[in-house]
Design a protein around this motif. Structure first.
Motif, short mmCIF file in Angstrom:
data_model
loop_
_atom_site.label_atom_id
_atom_site.label_comp_id
_atom_site.label_asym_id
_atom_site.label_seq_id
_atom_site.Cartn_x
_atom_site.Cartn_y
_atom_site.Cartn_z
N THR A 325 -3.26 -9.83 9.94
CA THR A 325 -4.00 -10.25 11.12
C THR A 325 -5.46 -9.90 10.95
OG1 THR A 325 -2.06 -9.92 12.53
CG2 THR A 325 -4.21 -10.06 13.62
N SER A 326 -6.33 -10.90 11.06
CA SER A 326 -7.76 -10.68 10.92
C SER A 326 -8.28 -9.86 12.10
CB SER A 326 -8.50 -12.02 10.86
OG SER A 326 -9.90 -11.83 10.94
N LYS A 327 -9.01 -8.78 11.80
CA LYS A 327 -9.57 -7.94 12.85
C LYS A 327 -10.64 -8.67 13.65
CE LYS A 327 -8.71 -3.55 10.47
NZ LYS A 327 -9.33 -2.32 9.91
N SER A 328 -11.37 -9.58 12.99
CA SER A 328 -12.49 -10.25 13.66
C SER A 328 -12.04 -11.41 14.53
CB SER A 328 -13.49 -10.75 12.62
OG SER A 328 -12.87 -11.64 11.72
N THR A 329 -11.02 -12.16 14.09
CA THR A 329 -10.60 -13.35 14.84
C THR A 329 -9.24 -13.19 15.51
OG1 THR A 329 -9.51 -14.35 12.91
CG2 THR A 329 -11.87 -14.77 13.21
N GLY A 330 -8.45 -12.21 15.08
CA GLY A 330 -7.12 -12.05 15.63
C GLY A 330 -6.11 -13.04 15.09
N LYS A 331 -6.52 -13.92 14.17
CA LYS A 331 -5.63 -14.91 13.60
C LYS A 331 -4.85 -14.33 12.42
CE LYS A 331 -8.57 -18.87 14.79
NZ LYS A 331 -9.32 -20.05 14.25
N THR A 332 -3.66 -14.86 12.21
CA THR A 332 -2.85 -14.44 11.06
C THR A 332 -3.26 -15.25 9.84
OG1 THR A 332 -1.10 -16.00 11.64
CG2 THR A 332 -0.92 -13.75 12.50
N ILE A 333 -3.33 -14.58 8.70
CA ILE A 333 -3.74 -15.22 7.45
C ILE A 333 -2.62 -15.04 6.42
CG2 ILE A 333 -5.46 -15.26 5.61
CD1 ILE A 333 -7.41 -13.96 7.56
N PRO A 334 -2.10 -16.13 5.86
CA PRO A 334 -1.08 -16.01 4.80
C PRO A 334 -1.64 -15.28 3.59
CG PRO A 334 -1.16 -18.25 5.66
CD PRO A 334 -2.36 -17.54 6.21
N LYS A 335 -0.77 -14.50 2.95
CA LYS A 335 -1.19 -13.68 1.83
C LYS A 335 -0.04 -13.60 0.82
CE LYS A 335 -2.13 -8.78 0.84
NZ LYS A 335 -2.25 -7.44 1.45
N ARG A 336 -0.38 -13.68 -0.45
CA ARG A 336 0.63 -13.50 -1.51
C ARG A 336 -0.01 -12.73 -2.65
NH1 ARG A 336 5.22 -16.38 -2.63
NH2 ARG A 336 4.51 -18.19 -1.42
N GLU A 337 0.74 -11.81 -3.23
CA GLU A 337 0.22 -11.01 -4.32
C GLU A 337 0.98 -11.28 -5.61
OE1 GLU A 337 0.37 -6.99 -2.97
OE2 GLU A 337 -1.47 -7.17 -1.79
N LEU A 338 0.22 -11.34 -6.71
CA LEU A 338 0.78 -11.47 -8.06
C LEU A 338 0.38 -10.25 -8.87
CD1 LEU A 338 -0.26 -15.17 -8.91
CD2 LEU A 338 1.76 -14.40 -7.66
N THR A 339 1.24 -9.83 -9.76
CA THR A 339 0.90 -8.78 -10.71
C THR A 339 0.63 -9.43 -12.06
OG1 THR A 339 2.26 -7.14 -9.56
CG2 THR A 339 1.65 -6.66 -11.84
N LEU A 340 -0.60 -9.29 -12.53
CA LEU A 340 -1.01 -9.92 -13.78
C LEU A 340 -1.03 -8.90 -14.92
CD1 LEU A 340 -4.09 -12.04 -12.58
CD2 LEU A 340 -1.65 -12.63 -12.49
N VAL A 341 -0.66 -9.32 -16.12
CA VAL A 341 -0.73 -8.48 -17.32
C VAL A 341 -1.29 -9.32 -18.46
CG1 VAL A 341 1.23 -7.06 -16.60
CG2 VAL A 341 1.63 -9.04 -18.07
N ASP A 342 -1.88 -8.64 -19.43
CA ASP A 342 -2.36 -9.36 -20.61
C ASP A 342 -2.25 -8.46 -21.83
OD1 ASP A 342 -4.48 -7.60 -20.51
OD2 ASP A 342 -6.04 -9.14 -20.33
N ARG A 343 -2.75 -8.94 -22.96
CA ARG A 343 -2.58 -8.25 -24.24
C ARG A 343 -3.38 -6.96 -24.33
NH1 ARG A 343 -2.52 -12.66 -29.08
NH2 ARG A 343 -1.76 -10.80 -30.16
N SER A 344 -4.30 -6.74 -23.41
CA SER A 344 -5.07 -5.50 -23.44
C SER A 344 -4.25 -4.30 -22.98
CB SER A 344 -6.33 -5.64 -22.58
OG SER A 344 -6.00 -5.71 -21.20
N GLY A 345 -3.02 -4.56 -22.49
CA GLY A 345 -2.15 -3.47 -22.08
C GLY A 345 -2.36 -3.02 -20.64
N PHE A 346 -3.09 -3.81 -19.86
CA PHE A 346 -3.37 -3.44 -18.48
C PHE A 346 -2.73 -4.44 -17.52
CE2 PHE A 346 -6.12 -0.36 -20.12
CZ PHE A 346 -6.62 0.43 -19.09
N SER A 347 -2.47 -3.96 -16.32
CA SER A 347 -2.01 -4.81 -15.23
C SER A 347 -2.99 -4.72 -14.08
CB SER A 347 -0.61 -4.39 -14.77
OG SER A 347 -0.66 -3.13 -14.11
N VAL A 348 -3.02 -5.76 -13.26
CA VAL A 348 -3.91 -5.77 -12.10
C VAL A 348 -3.27 -6.64 -11.02
CG1 VAL A 348 -5.28 -7.78 -12.80
CG2 VAL A 348 -6.33 -6.01 -11.38
N ARG A 349 -3.56 -6.31 -9.78
CA ARG A 349 -3.02 -7.07 -8.66
C ARG A 349 -3.99 -8.19 -8.29
NH1 ARG A 349 -3.44 -4.32 -3.09
NH2 ARG A 349 -5.49 -5.28 -3.33
N LEU A 350 -3.45 -9.40 -8.11
CA LEU A 350 -4.22 -10.55 -7.67
C LEU A 350 -3.71 -10.98 -6.30
CD1 LEU A 350 -6.10 -13.09 -8.09
CD2 LEU A 350 -4.09 -14.20 -9.10
#
Length: 611
Positions: A325-350
């Motif tokens: 829920t947006s604090k400024s507008t009060g509207k709900t915003i869809p959200k989805r998270e992916l976990t990314l990995v690559d050959r550098s051996g690190f992961s990050v959230r998108l």
């Protein structure tokens, strides 16, 4: 065999005096010498990369030019340097305040001379009336121009020029222009661009009225630009532009970019109007293709917060669609998270938002190539999609095929490191640890860092001398990105923020420790990532160790003491119960790197001795 370093005498004169639409001039590839290369820094508050101003000479005259930003790396890596001789393989002209400015878009360096070639004289770049003549054959030529024409005609005839030739169309309102060459001072141009992103139609309302708009990102081989249409133009043009297709576009306004609403580096943007001409390009020869500058996930630590970059990775995990829920507008915003990995051996959230989150339905573990993704500092480093960001699923590019092969053969079983584990907390915006500007703790106090209304950031090297052992961690919500404290009930662990009850919590560190150096001591606060570095294990494991083996737990706590670490801290004045004090929080933490830190100390000692 050495390259021919002979300059194309007469080239500068022809480039500066020929009509803008004299296509024969822009096909020529003269040999020139760079007499000067000067960096032009953007004024404070204006986005976009810095530019390089060139003085180019043909041995007879010299003129000013600008290097296209996509070639900046050639200066920075030393390929282009003072007194080098190069072939101008692609260039164009821009008219600014009745002066002609040359923009160099592609060069091939031939070599470097020990001194300036010839005795070139300055050539005035003020645009004469004759240059508006649309009939190139009606212009007179000087002996120098004739010499240049003769020496370069063979390289143009027979289609030998490496400059892509654009098809001429009936009704063209000007020459095909590169995006790099557009400016508000031109009104006759046509661009050939690919639509890499198109937004939904958005409604807006304010005190002046209401309306609607949509925007899109256009690109060619020289760069990107944002284009926006309002109100009636939305109805006329929205369905005529499709993502991924290539178009000829003309009769649009070129305006200064509103950086508040655009994350592209271009200083201009386009205003699409009802009379804007759009024609799909069905000729697939020399069409613009999306160009990436990929940053390995490991190197995101070096990318400044809130800037954009391109990444390519495996989407190892796809989380369910949720809402906030947006604090400024009060509207709900869809959200989805992916976990990314690559050959550098690190992961990050998108994080994907809005329609991007809802439309992402790819199963499995695809390769994703993302252009223009925002870099955040939550949990060390994180990524977030802008509305202008684009994502290609399993793109047919070399990097994607290589990444797919690595993951299928070995990467799927690999262990990945997150930036939070490696680099520590980044709850502030103070940047990374600056070893060259370390401050002693006494200097921090003497400078009264944190004593103003705004926070101050500093880097120091400290030894951990004491840690409060009570409440080293707290039970947190296990939902990724929440971290809210949960309370235990008969049904489990309740998170009021998520409105869910969980079987067990995810413990997170919350630390108060004393850091000291040879000048003094400070009390510092640290959170989960600080504890990960100091204890070398998640808070869940430390909590479990306390429950099953008190001796081992106490031994682990003692090992934290006397650790020497580099920290970046946030100092901020706070008032509580009418008492004002400065609170110091660890923003980033790194274990001591004896090789790097020792070399730095030796360099500092050497500099001190020399002075």
């Amino acid at each position: 065999m050495d390259e021919d370093l002979t300059l194309s005498s007469g080239a500068c004169l022809r480039i500066m005096k020929a009509p803008i639409d004299d296509s024969s001039t822009w096909k020529l590839q003269p040999n020139v010498q760079f007499l000067s290369i000067k960096q032009v820094t953007n004024p404070a508050g204006q986005g976009g990369p810095d530019r390089y101003r060139l003085i180019i000479s043909d041995g007879t005259h010299f003129i000013q030019a600008m290097l296209a930003t996509q070639l900046n790396h050639l200066v920075e890596n030393g390929t282009i340097k003072k007194l080098c001789v190069a072939v101008l393989e692609k260039y164009t002209a821009n008219i600014v305040q009745n002066k002609r400015l040359i923009i160099v878009m592609n060069v091939r360096v031939l070599g470097v001379t020990a001194e300036k070639l010839g005795n070139p004289q300055s050539l005035d770049n003020t645009l004469p009336a004759a240059t508006t003549n649309n009939n190139p054959s009606g212009t007179s030529t000087t002996p120098a121009q004739q010499q240049f024409n003769a020496t370069t005609s063979s390289s143009v005839s027979g289609g030998q020029s490496s400059v892509p030739q654009q098809p001429q169309r009936a009704g063209d309102r000007g020459a095909i222009f590169p995006l790099e060459g557009l400016s508000p001072f031109q009104n006759k141009w046509t661009i050939k661009v690919r639509v890499t992103q198109k937004s939904e139609i958005k409604q807006w309302a304010n005190a002046k009225g209401d309306g609607k708009l949509f925007s899109c990102t256009l690109m060619d081989e020289t760069g990107e630009i944002k284009a926006t249409a309002f109100n009636q133009a939305v109805d006329d043009l929205y369905d005529r532009l499709e993502e991924g297709k290539v178009y000829y576009i003309s009769r649009a306004r070129v305006n200064l970019a509103k950086k508040k609403f655009s994350h592209l580096s271009n200083e201009y943007e386009l205003g699409l109007e009802r009379n804007t001409e759009i024609e799909e390009c069905r000729d697939q020869v020399n069409v613009p293709t999306v160009k990436y500058t990929f940053v390995p996930l490991k190197d995101l630590e070096n990318v400044p917060k809130d800037t954009t970059c391109d990444v390519i990775a495996i989407a190892k995990e796809t989380h369910d669609l949720s809402e906030i829920t947006s604090k400024s507008t009060g509207k709900t915003i869809p959200k989805r998270e992916l976990t990314l990995v690559d050959r550098s051996g690190f992961s990050v959230r998108l994080t994907l938002w809005g329609e991007q989150a809802k439309k992402y339905s790819t199963t499995g573990q695809p390769v994703v190539a993302i252009k223009g993704v925002k870099v955040g500092d939550f949990g060390g480093r994180s990524l977030s999609m802008y509305s202008s960001s684009t994502m290609a699923i399993n793109p047919d590019i070399t990097e994607a095929h290589a990444l797919r092969g690595w993951f299928d053969s070995a990467g799927s079983e690999a262990n990945f490191q997150s930036h939070s584990n490696a680099m520590g907390s980044s709850s502030g915006s103070g940047g990374g640890i600056n070893r060259s500007e370390m401050k002693t703790l006494q200097q921090v106090k003497d400078l009264n860092l944190g004593g103003s209304d705004k926070p101050d950031y500093f880097s120091s090297r400290i030894i951990v001398t004491h840690m409060r052992n009570e409440n080293l961690s707290y039970p947190a919500c296990p939902v990724e990105g929440c971290n809210r404290k949960v309370t235990e009930s008969s049904e489990g662990w309740r998170c009021e923020r998520c409105d869910r009850t969980h079987d067990k919590p995810e413990y997170r560190y919350i630390l108060t420790l004393s850091g000291a150096d040879y000048t003094g001591q400070l009390w510092l606060q640290g959170f989960n990532d600080v504890g990960m570095v100091l204890f070398g294990m998640p808070a869940n494991e430390l909590k479990a160790l306390e429950d099953r083996d008190k001796d081992a737990y106490d031994s682990t706590l003692k090992k934290v003491l006397s650790q020497i670490v580099n920290v970046n801290c946030r100092a901020k004045q706070e008032t509580f119960n009418d008492t004002t004090r400065i609170r110091y929080g660890i923003n980033r933490i790194q274990p001591l790197d004896f090789t790097v830190d020792t070399e730095l100390v030796l360099d500092q000692l050497a500099a001190f001795v020399q002075n």
